[in-house]
Design a protein around this motif. Structure first.
Motif, PDB file in Angstrom:
ATOM      1  N   ARG A  77      90.205  34.908  12.156  1.00 62.31           N
ATOM      2  CA  ARG A  77      90.357  34.420  10.787  1.00 62.31           C
ATOM      3  C   ARG A  77      90.364  32.891  10.711  1.00 62.31           C
ATOM      4  N   LEU A  78      90.190  32.218  11.849  1.00 58.71           N
ATOM      5  CA  LEU A  78      90.201  30.756  11.860  1.00 58.71           C
ATOM      6  C   LEU A  78      88.909  30.111  11.362  1.00 58.71           C
ATOM      7  N   PRO A  79      87.730  30.727  11.545  1.00 60.94           N
ATOM      8  CA  PRO A  79      86.504  30.058  11.087  1.00 60.94           C
ATOM      9  C   PRO A  79      86.462  29.878   9.572  1.00 60.94           C
ATOM     10  N   ARG A  80      85.589  28.987   9.147  1.00 64.18           N
ATOM     11  CA  ARG A  80      85.384  28.737   7.723  1.00 64.18           C
ATOM     12  C   ARG A  80      85.052  30.033   6.986  1.00 64.18           C
ATOM     13  N   ASN A  81      85.565  30.156   5.775  1.00 68.30           N
ATOM     14  CA  ASN A  81      85.330  31.276   4.859  1.00 68.30           C
ATOM     15  C   ASN A  81      86.074  32.553   5.224  1.00 68.30           C
ATOM     16  N   MET A  82      86.904  32.507   6.257  1.00 69.43           N
ATOM     17  CA  MET A  82      87.640  33.709   6.644  1.00 69.43           C
ATOM     18  C   MET A  82      89.024  33.786   6.018  1.00 69.43           C
ATOM     19  N   THR A  83      89.380  32.789   5.212  1.00 64.64           N
ATOM     20  CA  THR A  83      90.591  32.807   4.405  1.00 64.64           C
ATOM     21  C   THR A  83      90.231  32.350   2.991  1.00 64.64           C
ATOM     22  N   ILE A  84      91.118  32.564   2.041  1.00 64.16           N
ATOM     23  CA  ILE A  84      90.878  32.133   0.661  1.00 64.16           C
ATOM     24  C   ILE A  84      91.157  30.640   0.557  1.00 64.16           C
ATOM     25  N   PRO A  85      90.203  29.827   0.111  1.00 64.96           N
ATOM     26  CA  PRO A  85      90.444  28.383   0.003  1.00 64.96           C
ATOM     27  C   PRO A  85      91.588  28.058  -0.958  1.00 64.96           C
ATOM     28  N   LEU A  86      92.428  27.135  -0.556  1.00 65.16           N
ATOM     29  CA  LEU A  86      93.470  26.601  -1.427  1.00 65.16           C
ATOM     30  C   LEU A  86      93.074  25.162  -1.728  1.00 65.16           C
ATOM     31  N   ASN A  87      92.504  24.964  -2.912  1.00 61.10           N
ATOM     32  CA  ASN A  87      91.955  23.668  -3.288  1.00 61.10           C
ATOM     33  C   ASN A  87      92.988  22.867  -4.067  1.00 61.10           C
ATOM     34  N   VAL A  88      93.377  21.724  -3.542  1.00 58.38           N
ATOM     35  CA  VAL A  88      94.348  20.861  -4.211  1.00 58.38           C
ATOM     36  C   VAL A  88      93.585  19.876  -5.090  1.00 58.38           C
ATOM     37  N   VAL A  89      93.749  20.010  -6.401  1.00 60.54           N
ATOM     38  CA  VAL A  89      93.072  19.159  -7.375  1.00 60.54           C
ATOM     39  C   VAL A  89      93.903  17.900  -7.584  1.00 60.54           C
ATOM     40  N   ARG A  90      93.306  16.739  -7.381  1.00 62.28           N
ATOM     41  CA  ARG A  90      94.052  15.478  -7.506  1.00 62.28           C
ATOM     42  C   ARG A  90      93.817  14.843  -8.879  1.00 62.28           C
ATOM     43  N   ARG A 120     104.805  17.475  -7.075  1.00 62.63           N
ATOM     44  CA  ARG A 120     103.978  16.854  -6.036  1.00 62.63           C
ATOM     45  C   ARG A 120     102.807  17.781  -5.742  1.00 62.63           C
ATOM     46  N   ASN A 121     101.708  17.228  -5.226  1.00 61.27           N
ATOM     47  CA  ASN A 121     100.620  18.142  -4.877  1.00 61.27           C
ATOM     48  C   ASN A 121     101.002  18.944  -3.641  1.00 61.27           C
ATOM     49  N   LEU A 122     100.339  20.073  -3.477  1.00 67.44           N
ATOM     50  CA  LEU A 122     100.760  21.006  -2.436  1.00 67.44           C
ATOM     51  C   LEU A 122     100.568  20.451  -1.036  1.00 67.44           C
ATOM     52  N   HIS A 123      99.583  19.568  -0.850  1.00 64.43           N
ATOM     53  CA  HIS A 123      99.413  18.923   0.452  1.00 64.43           C
ATOM     54  C   HIS A 123     100.661  18.129   0.826  1.00 64.43           C
ATOM     55  N   SER A 124     101.292  17.515  -0.174  1.00 62.18           N
ATOM     56  CA  SER A 124     102.509  16.755   0.068  1.00 62.18           C
ATOM     57  C   SER A 124     103.634  17.673   0.528  1.00 62.18           C
ATOM     58  N   THR A 125     103.778  18.811  -0.133  1.00 58.62           N
ATOM     59  CA  THR A 125     104.802  19.785   0.279  1.00 58.62           C
ATOM     60  C   THR A 125     104.562  20.246   1.711  1.00 58.62           C
ATOM     61  N   LEU A 126     103.304  20.576   2.026  1.00 67.68           N
ATOM     62  CA  LEU A 126     102.975  21.030   3.380  1.00 67.68           C
ATOM     63  C   LEU A 126     103.283  19.947   4.400  1.00 67.68           C
ATOM     64  N   HIS A 127     102.898  18.698   4.113  1.00 69.89           N
ATOM     65  CA  HIS A 127     103.145  17.609   5.059  1.00 69.89           C
ATOM     66  C   HIS A 127     104.639  17.418   5.319  1.00 69.89           C
ATOM     67  N   LYS A 128     105.442  17.433   4.265  1.00 70.41           N
ATOM     68  CA  LYS A 128     106.887  17.242   4.438  1.00 70.41           C
ATOM     69  C   LYS A 128     107.495  18.380   5.250  1.00 70.41           C
ATOM     70  N   PHE A 129     106.998  19.592   5.045  1.00 70.28           N
ATOM     71  CA  PHE A 129     107.506  20.731   5.802  1.00 70.28           C
ATOM     72  C   PHE A 129     107.124  20.617   7.279  1.00 70.28           C
ATOM     73  N   MET A 130     105.892  20.217   7.544  1.00 70.58           N
ATOM     74  CA  MET A 130     105.459  20.061   8.934  1.00 70.58           C
ATOM     75  C   MET A 130     106.252  18.960   9.625  1.00 70.58           C
ATOM     76  N   VAL A 131     106.548  17.875   8.915  1.00 67.24           N
ATOM     77  CA  VAL A 131     107.372  16.797   9.484  1.00 67.24           C
ATOM     78  C   VAL A 131     108.783  17.292   9.749  1.00 67.24           C
ATOM     79  N   GLU A 132     109.295  18.121   8.850  1.00 68.06           N
ATOM     80  CA  GLU A 132     110.637  18.703   9.039  1.00 68.06           C
ATOM     81  C   GLU A 132     110.696  19.506  10.325  1.00 68.06           C
ATOM     82  N   ILE A 133     109.600  20.179  10.667  1.00 68.88           N
ATOM     83  CA  ILE A 133     109.567  21.038  11.855  1.00 68.88           C
ATOM     84  C   ILE A 133     109.216  20.265  13.120  1.00 68.88           C
ATOM     85  N   PHE A 134     108.228  19.361  13.017  1.00 73.09           N
ATOM     86  CA  PHE A 134     107.664  18.735  14.213  1.00 73.09           C
ATOM     87  C   PHE A 134     107.941  17.241  14.339  1.00 73.09           C
TER      88      PHE A 134
END
Length: 332
Positions: free
Chosen positions: A319-332, A242-256
């Motif tokens: 570290r919240l503003p744009r460019n202050m973390t390494i982008p994780l680009n999910v290629v579809r 699955r794409n990584l966005h899907s993994t993140l979404h399922k984990f967030m639903v598991e928590i919240f």
């Protein structure tokens, strides 16, 4: 124990490695499969999946390098499928090879130049079992490869001002080059600190979260802590199919819960990669922030919010503003 969590966050902010063990995983593939089977859906990945380089997982490195004239280093492909086309120096990571050594090897083989990597500038993934690590750095030696030195690795290499004048193997490198150019020239500053992948034995593919939120009553920043075993930052196994966005979404639903409040994934704080040391796995540490206040975000799992001391809260907020973390680009 909260002090230990704060120490972990400080290490992450400083780009240091964490000592979390694989046993701390909060949401394994087996648990993910159980959750979707309960809804009558067939799982897409085996609960016993193990990442094995060149077999069940693909790791790719790419280099974005510039000279003093702001020209980017390009190489001409020798492979029959794309012979004569141009591309960034890039290629697959070999078994038991770490990411820094891999990108240095690819640059030397394909361009004749010696590279000293300084930072990741992007991580890309397509499904949860293909990852590309894009790095920049400096050329410290070597001689630019000429057509007379053509071999199976490449036909030649050169510095290019406008890559769109070339016949490219793929246009997917254009945004990588633009990001590298922006990073090195400081456009849209500030930028994230220099960050390179760190070697850490991992047997699986993991996603670790730093989830932050503000409490309306106090305006203080809190982070999410798992209480499932020892107190730790939430971590789940990445589904390889699955794409990584899907993994993140399922984990967030598991928590919240299903109605998880509006939140934003920012980017990566760290990349831990086995490089054959104790497995072929990895762990990403991803920053996530909630827009609504803490009072409006209920938790359904074994997790709690922990209030950060002011100095650590300020460091994390920076570290919240744009460019202050390494982008994780999910290629579809």
């Amino acid at each position: 124990m909260p002090d230990a969590i704060e120490d972990k966050i400080r290490l992450v902010l400083d780009g240091q490695i964490l000592s979390d063990s694989d046993e701390l995983c909060d949401f394994t593939l087996a648990q993910q499969n159980e959750a979707i089977e309960a809804k009558g859906i067939q799982p897409t990945a085996s609960s016993t999946y193990i990442p094995i380089c060149h077999k069940t997982v693909t790791y790719v490195v790419a280099a974005v390098l510039f000279n003093n004239n702001h020209e980017v280093l390009m190489m001409q492909e020798a492979k029959a499928s794309c012979a004569g086309k141009w591309y960034l120096p890039a290629g697959r990571v070999e078994p038991n090879e770490n990411l820094v050594d891999a990108v240095k090897r690819e640059v030397l083989e394909e361009t004749g130049l010696i590279m000293e990597p300084t930072s990741l500038i992007m991580v890309e993934c397509a499904s949860g079992s293909w990852f590309r690590f894009v790095m920049t750095g400096h050329v410290t030696g070597g001689t630019l490869k000429t057509p007379e030195q053509a071999n199976s690795e490449s036909l030649q290499a050169c510095w290019v001002n406008n890559v769109e004048d070339l016949s490219l193997r793929s246009n997917d490198i254009i945004p990588l080059i633009q990001r590298g150019r922006d990073y090195l020239t400081g456009i849209a500053a500030p930028w994230h600190p220099c960050l390179l992948p760190m070697t850490k034995p991992r047997t699986k593919l993991y996603l670790r979260l730093i989830v932050c939120i503000k409490k309306k009553a106090t305006n203080r920043l809190h982070v999410l802590i798992s209480e499932k075993t020892a107190l730790h930052l939430p971590i789940c196994e990445i589904n390889p199919n699955r794409n990584l966005h899907s993994t993140l979404h399922k984990f967030m639903v598991e928590i919240f819960g299903d109605n998880v409040a509006q939140h934003r994934p920012h980017g990566l704080f760290s990349v831990e990669f086995s490089g054959g040391e104790g497995g072929d796995g990895l762990c990403f540490t991803l920053l996530v922030s909630f827009r609504p206040p803490l009072e409006e975000v209920p938790i359904i799992g074994k997790y709690v919010w922990h209030e950060l001391p002011q100095n650590l809260a300020e460091s994390l907020t920076a570290r919240l503003p744009r460019n202050m973390t390494i982008p994780l680009n999910v290629v579809r």
